[in-house]
Design a protein around this motif. Structure first.
Motif, PDB file in Angstrom:
ATOM      1  N   MET A 129      -9.328  41.506 -30.959  1.00  0.00           N
ATOM      2  CA  MET A 129     -10.681  41.081 -30.703  1.00  0.00           C
ATOM      3  C   MET A 129     -11.276  41.856 -29.524  1.00  0.00           C
ATOM      4  SD  MET A 129     -12.934  39.086 -31.963  1.00  0.00           S
ATOM      5  CE  MET A 129     -12.688  37.469 -32.597  1.00  0.00           C
ATOM      6  N   ASN A 130     -10.466  42.104 -28.513  1.00  0.00           N
ATOM      7  CA  ASN A 130     -10.951  42.857 -27.359  1.00  0.00           C
ATOM      8  C   ASN A 130     -11.299  44.290 -27.730  1.00  0.00           C
ATOM      9  OD1 ASN A 130     -10.884  40.776 -25.539  1.00  0.00           O
ATOM     10  ND2 ASN A 130      -8.773  41.187 -24.902  1.00  0.00           N
ATOM     11  N   GLU A 131     -10.514  44.868 -28.655  1.00  0.00           N
ATOM     12  CA  GLU A 131     -10.795  46.245 -29.069  1.00  0.00           C
ATOM     13  C   GLU A 131     -12.151  46.327 -29.768  1.00  0.00           C
ATOM     14  OE1 GLU A 131      -7.908  44.697 -29.906  1.00  0.00           O
ATOM     15  OE2 GLU A 131      -6.577  45.683 -28.482  1.00  0.00           O
ATOM     16  N   MET A 132     -12.431  45.335 -30.621  1.00  0.00           N
ATOM     17  CA  MET A 132     -13.715  45.304 -31.311  1.00  0.00           C
ATOM     18  C   MET A 132     -14.852  45.152 -30.307  1.00  0.00           C
ATOM     19  SD  MET A 132     -15.053  42.850 -34.396  1.00  0.00           S
ATOM     20  CE  MET A 132     -15.193  41.357 -33.451  1.00  0.00           C
ATOM     21  N   TYR A 133     -14.674  44.316 -29.321  1.00  0.00           N
ATOM     22  CA  TYR A 133     -15.703  44.103 -28.304  1.00  0.00           C
ATOM     23  C   TYR A 133     -15.917  45.377 -27.478  1.00  0.00           C
ATOM     24  CZ  TYR A 133     -18.330  41.948 -24.529  1.00  0.00           C
ATOM     25  OH  TYR A 133     -19.292  41.654 -23.615  1.00  0.00           O
ATOM     26  N   ASP A 134     -14.828  46.025 -27.055  1.00  0.00           N
ATOM     27  CA  ASP A 134     -14.938  47.252 -26.265  1.00  0.00           C
ATOM     28  C   ASP A 134     -15.617  48.363 -27.063  1.00  0.00           C
ATOM     29  OD1 ASP A 134     -13.733  46.001 -24.142  1.00  0.00           O
ATOM     30  OD2 ASP A 134     -11.725  46.787 -24.587  1.00  0.00           O
ATOM     31  N   MET A 135     -15.239  48.505 -28.337  1.00  0.00           N
ATOM     32  CA  MET A 135     -15.859  49.524 -29.178  1.00  0.00           C
ATOM     33  C   MET A 135     -17.337  49.218 -29.387  1.00  0.00           C
ATOM     34  SD  MET A 135     -15.040  50.622 -33.090  1.00  0.00           S
ATOM     35  CE  MET A 135     -15.838  49.169 -33.742  1.00  0.00           C
ATOM     36  N   SER A 136     -17.671  47.967 -29.513  1.00  0.00           N
ATOM     37  CA  SER A 136     -19.055  47.568 -29.718  1.00  0.00           C
ATOM     38  C   SER A 136     -19.902  47.871 -28.482  1.00  0.00           C
ATOM     39  CB  SER A 136     -19.113  46.088 -30.058  1.00  0.00           C
ATOM     40  OG  SER A 136     -20.306  45.780 -30.693  1.00  0.00           O
ATOM     41  N   ILE A 137     -19.329  47.700 -27.305  1.00  0.00           N
ATOM     42  CA  ILE A 137     -20.062  48.026 -26.073  1.00  0.00           C
ATOM     43  C   ILE A 137     -20.366  49.523 -26.017  1.00  0.00           C
ATOM     44  CG2 ILE A 137     -19.851  48.216 -23.553  1.00  0.00           C
ATOM     45  CD1 ILE A 137     -18.500  45.506 -23.564  1.00  0.00           C
ATOM     46  N   VAL A 138     -19.382  50.342 -26.342  1.00  0.00           N
ATOM     47  CA  VAL A 138     -19.591  51.795 -26.326  1.00  0.00           C
ATOM     48  C   VAL A 138     -20.648  52.188 -27.358  1.00  0.00           C
ATOM     49  CG1 VAL A 138     -18.491  54.015 -26.789  1.00  0.00           C
ATOM     50  CG2 VAL A 138     -17.298  52.304 -25.423  1.00  0.00           C
ATOM     51  N   THR A 139     -20.532  51.650 -28.560  1.00  0.00           N
ATOM     52  CA  THR A 139     -21.502  51.944 -29.616  1.00  0.00           C
ATOM     53  C   THR A 139     -22.889  51.440 -29.231  1.00  0.00           C
ATOM     54  OG1 THR A 139     -19.709  51.667 -31.215  1.00  0.00           O
ATOM     55  CG2 THR A 139     -21.941  51.752 -32.085  1.00  0.00           C
ATOM     56  N   THR A 146     -24.881  46.050 -33.125  1.00  0.00           N
ATOM     57  CA  THR A 146     -23.750  46.046 -32.196  1.00  0.00           C
ATOM     58  C   THR A 146     -23.863  44.882 -31.212  1.00  0.00           C
ATOM     59  OG1 THR A 146     -24.883  47.659 -30.777  1.00  0.00           O
ATOM     60  CG2 THR A 146     -23.277  48.511 -32.377  1.00  0.00           C
ATOM     61  N   GLY A 147     -25.083  44.503 -30.875  1.00  0.00           N
ATOM     62  CA  GLY A 147     -25.264  43.320 -30.033  1.00  0.00           C
ATOM     63  C   GLY A 147     -24.801  42.052 -30.732  1.00  0.00           C
ATOM     64  N   VAL A 148     -25.072  41.960 -32.027  1.00  0.00           N
ATOM     65  CA  VAL A 148     -24.619  40.798 -32.799  1.00  0.00           C
ATOM     66  C   VAL A 148     -23.093  40.775 -32.872  1.00  0.00           C
ATOM     67  CG1 VAL A 148     -24.574  39.826 -35.132  1.00  0.00           C
ATOM     68  CG2 VAL A 148     -26.736  40.559 -34.130  1.00  0.00           C
ATOM     69  N   VAL A 149     -22.478  41.946 -33.062  1.00  0.00           N
ATOM     70  CA  VAL A 149     -21.014  42.017 -33.102  1.00  0.00           C
ATOM     71  C   VAL A 149     -20.428  41.572 -31.765  1.00  0.00           C
ATOM     72  CG1 VAL A 149     -19.040  43.601 -33.269  1.00  0.00           C
ATOM     73  CG2 VAL A 149     -20.922  43.773 -34.901  1.00  0.00           C
ATOM     74  N   MET A 150     -21.040  41.995 -30.670  1.00  0.00           N
ATOM     75  CA  MET A 150     -20.542  41.579 -29.357  1.00  0.00           C
ATOM     76  C   MET A 150     -20.713  40.074 -29.153  1.00  0.00           C
ATOM     77  SD  MET A 150     -21.460  44.652 -26.711  1.00  0.00           S
ATOM     78  CE  MET A 150     -23.195  44.616 -26.988  1.00  0.00           C
ATOM     79  N   MET A 151     -21.835  39.535 -29.631  1.00  0.00           N
ATOM     80  CA  MET A 151     -22.025  38.089 -29.503  1.00  0.00           C
ATOM     81  C   MET A 151     -20.997  37.332 -30.341  1.00  0.00           C
ATOM     82  SD  MET A 151     -26.131  37.555 -29.323  1.00  0.00           S
ATOM     83  CE  MET A 151     -25.956  35.832 -29.673  1.00  0.00           C
ATOM     84  N   ALA A 152     -20.680  37.855 -31.519  1.00  0.00           N
ATOM     85  CA  ALA A 152     -19.672  37.205 -32.363  1.00  0.00           C
ATOM     86  C   ALA A 152     -18.303  37.262 -31.696  1.00  0.00           C
ATOM     87  CB  ALA A 152     -19.622  37.875 -33.728  1.00  0.00           C
ATOM     88  N   ALA A 153     -18.017  38.383 -31.042  1.00  0.00           N
ATOM     89  CA  ALA A 153     -16.740  38.502 -30.344  1.00  0.00           C
ATOM     90  C   ALA A 153     -16.664  37.546 -29.161  1.00  0.00           C
ATOM     91  CB  ALA A 153     -16.528  39.939 -29.879  1.00  0.00           C
TER      92      ALA A 153
END
Length: 135
Positions: free
Chosen positions: A1-11, A60-67
Motif C-alpha cells: 500500500m505504501n508503494e502505491m501511495y509513494d508512486m502516486s505522489i511522484v505521478t 492520482t489524487g483520488v488514488v492517494m486518498m484511497a490509499a
C-alpha cells in the motif's frame, strides 16, 4: 500500500508539472497566433491533452486518498476545489474563443487579452497549491 501511495505522489507531482507545461504551450500558441481559424483549430486539437493532464492529477489524487482510506483533509478539499476551478477556467476560455466573430477586426487581440488573464490565474492557482503542498 505504501508503494502505491509513494508512486502516486511522484505521478501527481509530474502531473502538476504537466499542467504548467500545457499552460505554457497554450501561451506559446497564443503568442504565435495570427489567424483566428488556425488558432481555433490548434486549440481544439490541444484541448484534450490539457484536460488529460488535469485528469491525471485528479486521478492520482483520488488514488492517494484511497490509499489514505478516504481521509478528507483541508489540503485535499482545497486541491479538489482548485481542480474544479482550473476546469471551469479552461472551459470559459474555450467558449470565449469559439464565440469569436472571425470577421470582426481585432477579435483575436481581444481574445488574447482575455486568455492571458485566464492563463495568469491558472498559473497562480497551480503555483499557490504547489508551494503550499511542498512546504
Amino acid at each position: 500500500m505504501n508503494e502505491m501511495y509513494d508512486m502516486s505522489i511522484v505521478t501527481h507531482n509530474y502531473g502538476v508539472i504537466g499542467i504548467l507545461g500545457t499552460i505554457f504551450i497554450n501561451i506559446l500558441m497564443l503568442v504565435r497566433a495570427t489567424d483566428i481559424s488556425k488558432y481555433v483549430r490548434a486549440v481544439t486539437l490541444f484541448m484534450p491533452i490539457a484536460m488529460t493532464t488535469i485528469g491525471t492529477v485528479i486521478f492520482t489524487g483520488v488514488v492517494m486518498m484511497a490509499a489514505k482510506h478516504l481521509d478528507f483533509t483541508v489540503e485535499n478539499i482545497v486541491m479538489i476545489i482548485f481542480a474544479i476551478v482550473l476546469i471551469i477556467l479552461e472551459n470559459k476560455r474555450s467558449k470565449n474563443l469559439h464565440a469569436l466573430d472571425e470577421k470582426q477586426e481585432g477579435a483575436l487581440e481581444l481574445h488574447k487579452v482575455y486568455a492571458y488573464k485566464m492563463f495568469k490565474i491558472e498559473i497562480l492557482i497551480v503555483l499557490v497549491i504547489s508551494i503550499w503542498m511542498w512546504i
